[in-house]
Design a protein around this motif. Structure first.
Motif, PDB file in Angstrom:
ATOM      1  N   CYS A 291     -51.365 -16.493  -3.675  1.00 38.90           N
ATOM      2  CA  CYS A 291     -50.745 -16.467  -5.054  1.00 38.90           C
ATOM      3  C   CYS A 291     -50.234 -18.015  -4.854  1.00 38.90           C
ATOM      4  CB  CYS A 291     -49.634 -15.344  -5.254  1.00 38.90           C
ATOM      5  SG  CYS A 291     -49.217 -15.369  -7.068  1.00 38.90           S
ATOM      6  N   LEU A 292     -48.861 -17.924  -5.634  1.00 32.52           N
ATOM      7  CA  LEU A 292     -47.981 -19.265  -5.421  1.00 32.52           C
ATOM      8  C   LEU A 292     -47.871 -19.928  -4.087  1.00 32.52           C
ATOM      9  CD1 LEU A 292     -45.255 -18.359  -8.033  1.00 32.52           C
ATOM     10  CD2 LEU A 292     -47.373 -19.667  -8.309  1.00 32.52           C
ATOM     11  N   GLY A 293     -47.999 -19.044  -3.095  1.00 28.69           N
ATOM     12  CA  GLY A 293     -47.800 -19.573  -1.824  1.00 28.69           C
ATOM     13  C   GLY A 293     -49.004 -20.372  -1.329  1.00 28.69           C
ATOM     14  N   LEU A 324     -57.168 -20.041   0.753  1.00 30.83           N
ATOM     15  CA  LEU A 324     -56.161 -19.693  -0.458  1.00 30.83           C
ATOM     16  C   LEU A 324     -56.649 -18.425  -0.898  1.00 30.83           C
ATOM     17  CD1 LEU A 324     -56.613 -23.169  -2.242  1.00 30.83           C
ATOM     18  CD2 LEU A 324     -54.860 -22.284  -0.632  1.00 30.83           C
ATOM     19  N   LEU A 325     -55.763 -17.381  -1.243  1.00 35.43           N
ATOM     20  CA  LEU A 325     -55.944 -16.064  -1.755  1.00 35.43           C
ATOM     21  C   LEU A 325     -55.404 -15.970  -3.183  1.00 35.43           C
ATOM     22  CD1 LEU A 325     -54.744 -14.010   1.586  1.00 35.43           C
ATOM     23  CD2 LEU A 325     -57.304 -14.974   1.074  1.00 35.43           C
ATOM     24  N   ALA A 326     -56.384 -16.084  -4.156  1.00 34.43           N
ATOM     25  CA  ALA A 326     -55.829 -15.685  -5.596  1.00 34.43           C
ATOM     26  C   ALA A 326     -54.670 -16.795  -5.846  1.00 34.43           C
ATOM     27  CB  ALA A 326     -55.221 -14.334  -5.689  1.00 34.43           C
ATOM     28  N   ALA A 327     -54.967 -17.815  -5.530  1.00 41.89           N
ATOM     29  CA  ALA A 327     -54.088 -18.917  -5.663  1.00 41.89           C
ATOM     30  C   ALA A 327     -54.782 -20.038  -6.548  1.00 41.89           C
ATOM     31  CB  ALA A 327     -53.780 -19.612  -4.407  1.00 41.89           C
ATOM     32  N   GLN A 328     -54.210 -20.376  -7.826  1.00 36.28           N
ATOM     33  CA  GLN A 328     -54.439 -21.337  -8.702  1.00 36.28           C
ATOM     34  C   GLN A 328     -54.059 -22.882  -8.234  1.00 36.28           C
ATOM     35  OE1 GLN A 328     -54.626 -20.037 -13.097  1.00 36.28           O
ATOM     36  NE2 GLN A 328     -52.758 -19.236 -12.184  1.00 36.28           N
ATOM     37  N   THR A 329     -54.911 -24.046  -8.435  1.00 38.47           N
ATOM     38  CA  THR A 329     -54.857 -25.286  -8.040  1.00 38.47           C
ATOM     39  C   THR A 329     -55.072 -26.080  -9.410  1.00 38.47           C
ATOM     40  OG1 THR A 329     -56.944 -25.392  -7.291  1.00 38.47           O
ATOM     41  CG2 THR A 329     -55.036 -25.202  -5.705  1.00 38.47           C
ATOM     42  N   ASP A 330     -55.837 -25.467 -10.267  1.00 43.25           N
ATOM     43  CA  ASP A 330     -56.234 -26.027 -11.800  1.00 43.25           C
ATOM     44  C   ASP A 330     -55.469 -25.059 -12.839  1.00 43.25           C
ATOM     45  OD1 ASP A 330     -57.116 -26.746 -14.034  1.00 43.25           O
ATOM     46  OD2 ASP A 330     -58.684 -27.853 -13.147  1.00 43.25           O
ATOM     47  N   PHE A 331     -54.613 -25.435 -13.731  1.00 40.85           N
ATOM     48  CA  PHE A 331     -54.224 -24.391 -14.506  1.00 40.85           C
ATOM     49  C   PHE A 331     -54.531 -24.757 -15.949  1.00 40.85           C
ATOM     50  CE2 PHE A 331     -51.358 -24.353 -10.832  1.00 40.85           C
ATOM     51  CZ  PHE A 331     -50.825 -23.423 -10.638  1.00 40.85           C
ATOM     52  N   THR A 332     -55.808 -25.098 -15.949  1.00 41.59           N
ATOM     53  CA  THR A 332     -56.568 -25.357 -17.540  1.00 41.59           C
ATOM     54  C   THR A 332     -56.752 -23.888 -17.912  1.00 41.59           C
ATOM     55  OG1 THR A 332     -57.364 -27.535 -16.756  1.00 41.59           O
ATOM     56  CG2 THR A 332     -58.380 -26.395 -18.795  1.00 41.59           C
ATOM     57  N   MET A 333     -57.141 -22.830 -17.339  1.00 42.42           N
ATOM     58  CA  MET A 333     -57.337 -21.672 -17.776  1.00 42.42           C
ATOM     59  C   MET A 333     -56.593 -20.559 -16.820  1.00 42.42           C
ATOM     60  SD  MET A 333     -61.541 -21.829 -17.582  1.00 42.42           S
ATOM     61  CE  MET A 333     -61.629 -22.044 -16.035  1.00 42.42           C
ATOM     62  N   PRO A 334     -55.028 -20.577 -17.247  1.00 46.68           N
ATOM     63  CA  PRO A 334     -54.089 -19.722 -16.512  1.00 46.68           C
ATOM     64  C   PRO A 334     -54.312 -18.198 -16.647  1.00 46.68           C
ATOM     65  CG  PRO A 334     -52.825 -20.873 -18.147  1.00 46.68           C
ATOM     66  CD  PRO A 334     -54.210 -21.325 -18.384  1.00 46.68           C
ATOM     67  N   GLY A 335     -55.030 -17.993 -17.628  1.00 42.85           N
ATOM     68  CA  GLY A 335     -55.157 -16.521 -18.066  1.00 42.85           C
ATOM     69  C   GLY A 335     -53.924 -15.756 -19.105  1.00 42.85           C
ATOM     70  N   GLU A 336     -53.582 -14.561 -18.810  1.00 41.16           N
ATOM     71  CA  GLU A 336     -52.774 -13.948 -19.968  1.00 41.16           C
ATOM     72  C   GLU A 336     -51.304 -14.737 -19.737  1.00 41.16           C
ATOM     73  OE1 GLU A 336     -53.080  -9.847 -19.518  1.00 41.16           O
ATOM     74  OE2 GLU A 336     -55.006  -9.862 -20.140  1.00 41.16           O
TER      75      GLU A 336
END
Length: 563
Positions: A291-293, A324-336
């Protein structure tokens, strides 16, 4: 004075910015007012939905799409007089999905309006009311109202827990770390102001040469990856012959208000890596972030890989690979979560945090509950308060209730740098005054996403393919943000897809990847183990854990606050 005013108003608005919602409503209202033809079409559509629902039920065809909604699974929902209520509710949902997207509206305002319309509809669902829920009425008749008495006690219990009081009926199994959870043997081998570094005892005679270093998210207690012995990723890794280190984040207080993202990078990743280098010299490390880690780990890997880092890199172990486990690096589509993040909302959060120097664990938990209010609030309350059923706790629920705080400076920087400005994906994220690029990473990458993740949607996680130029193995597993990761071998109905993209491979979109990826049954854990072995130098004699500061799970995991 403005900050105090805003923070006070936030207690009334539930921590949500009324300006954000007001702008979305204004955008919708002005476009609706200037589109008379579209307004007429929507009015006719509303009438058509209502008439179709009534006509279907009058003709006896009362099931339709109701079976797809878990709130309406009881057979009585398909009969008069409850079927028209359920069908009308679903018709209203479909209508708002159409009505909230008008030509000319910004994408963000469309998402905001659609999201809040769904929140109101979920609250007004006939399944939430005593008089319009056939399951509740039947249970009340069968039990002669005993369920309502039990529900009232559950309400009182919920209120007491919310205000830090002892529950009327303490849980039979409290699931405490070090007692029921986080039981894998190990030692705290390093500690700084922000983290404890835990090294776990080997359970095999030989281990892979490269130790595994895990960076959990700072918004959660680390033992999500060391729950009960049967579903502990840490225990499973040691059983497969890996030397495992993991971070336990300290729960910050008001004295930590000025801790920044730079502090989290230094104290949370780089300083523990230096400690591992002292404990196991001359060995590369397999680094893993959840995640954020994972976001933080990717920043660290990019910073260490850029030119000019020779002196700093010499003090740290080399990275053999990055997971990387369930980790975002691009926040263009951050979901809900992205629906609730814009300039006005971030400013309001900053004003709230300025009062105490942190975002409370309860505020963070309520945000995630709000995102999934249908399942986590309304359906749960219906079963507890009306049916009189008490939720049976389990290890994952106990961990989820063990909330953590966010220091004001760090959380503000994270929201602005990542969500608002997407600096990491744009190659603009600053480390020591210089931007970093994920394209500098040369280690092989293993990336896991989950199908039902509302925190890190898998198509958003997938965008890592555009940002790195190295071998990338991407895994898509079923389940959500937590259950999809805590997916031990032997767990029923587990499946995943996996595909490796070689260095220099051409871009493949997520839907194209989904069609081409190999489908497999079972847990993804063994696939990760195989990848770690493939990228290892081989096996070495097991390393005994040195005498540490204290036994695992350490001291930081026990720090709790009532906010």
């Amino acid at each position: 004075m403005d900050r105090v005013l805003h923070a006070g108003a936030a207690s009334v608005s539930g921590g949500l910015s009324p300006i954000s919602l007001g702008l979305a409503l204004a955008d919708w209202g002005w476009h609706l007012a200037t589109q008379p033809a579209n307004t007429g079409r929507l009015a006719l559509s509303a009438q058509q939905h209502a008439l179709e629902a009534l006509a279907d039920c009058a003709s006896g065809n009362c099931s339709g799409p109701l079976a797809e909604d878990p709130r309406f699974r009881d057979p009585a929902w398909h009969q008069w007089p409850f079927a028209p209520l359920a069908r009308s509710h679903q018709a209203a949902q479909h209508w708002w999905q159409d009505a909230s997207q008008l030509r000319g509206m910004t994408a963000h305002h469309t998402q905001v309006l659609r999201f809040f319309a769904q929140q109101w509809l979920d609250m007004l669902s006939p399944s939430n009311s005593f008089f319009t829920n056939p399951e509740v009425l039947r249970r009340t008749a069968e039990r002669q109202g005993a369920n309502l008495v039990e529900g009232a006690l559950n309400r009182l219990d919920s209120w007491r827990r919310r205000h830090g009081l002892e529950p009327l009926t303490p849980p039979e199994h409290p699931y405490l770390p070090g007692v029921d959870l986080a039981l894998t043997p190990g030692q705290v081998v390093h500690r700084n102001h922000l983290v404890e570094l835990i090294q776990y005892a080997p359970t095999t005679e030989e281990v892979q040469a490269e130790p595994v270093f895990i960076v959990p998210s700072w918004i959660m207690k680390y033992y999500i990856l060391d729950l009960s012995p049967h579903n502990s990723l840490v225990k499973w890794l040691t059983g497969q012959g890996h030397t495992v280190f993991i971070l336990s984040w300290r729960n910050p207080d008001e004295n930590d208000a000025r801790l920044s993202l730079d502090d989290y990078l230094e104290l949370g990743v780089l300083d523990p890596l230096a400690a591992i280098a002292r404990l196991i010299p001359d060995q590369p490390v397999q680094a893993c972030g959840y995640c954020l880690g994972g976001t933080l780990l990717s920043i660290a890997a990019a910073a260490l890989a850029r030119p000019g880092q020779v002196e700093r890199a010499a003090q740290l172990p080399k990275l053999a690979g990055v997971t990387l486990l369930a980790a975002q690096t691009d926040f263009t589509m951050p979901g809900e979560l992205g629906v609730l993040i814009d300039e006005s909302q971030v400013e309001l959060l900053e004003d709230i945090m300025s009062e105490r120097g942190f975002l409370t664990g309860r505020q963070m938990a309520e945000t995630f509950q709000f995102l999934r209010s249908r399942e986590l609030i309304w359906s749960t309350r219906m079963r507890e308060f009306w049916l009189g059923e008490r939720m049976q706790p389990n290890d994952l629920m106990a961990w989820n209730a063990d909330v953590t705080r966010m220091p004001a400076a760090m959380h503000s920087q994270y929201l602005r740098r990542c969500h608002l400005h997407n600096q990491l994906a744009h190659g603009e994220y600053p480390v020591e005054g210089r931007p970093v690029s994920l394209g500098d990473i040369r280690q092989p990458v293993f990336c896991v996403a989950t199908e039902l993740d509302h925190v890190s949607p898998w198509r958003s996680v997938y965008q890592l393919h555009r940002l790195v130029h190295t071998e990338l193995t991407f895994v898509l597993t079923n389940g959500g943000h937590n259950a999809g990761i805590v997916s031990e071998p032997g767990h029923a109905r587990r499946r995943y897809r996996q595909r490796r993209m070689a260095h220099g491979a051409h871009w493949t979109g997520p839907d194209e990847w989904l069609d081409a990826a190999e489908a497999r049954q079972g847990s993804w854990w063994p696939a990760w183990h195989d990848w770690l072995v493939e990228h290892s130098r081989g096996r070495v004699p097991a390393r005994p854990v040195p005498e540490g500061l204290e036994p695992a799970p350490g001291g930081y995991v026990h720090v709790r606050y009532h906010d």
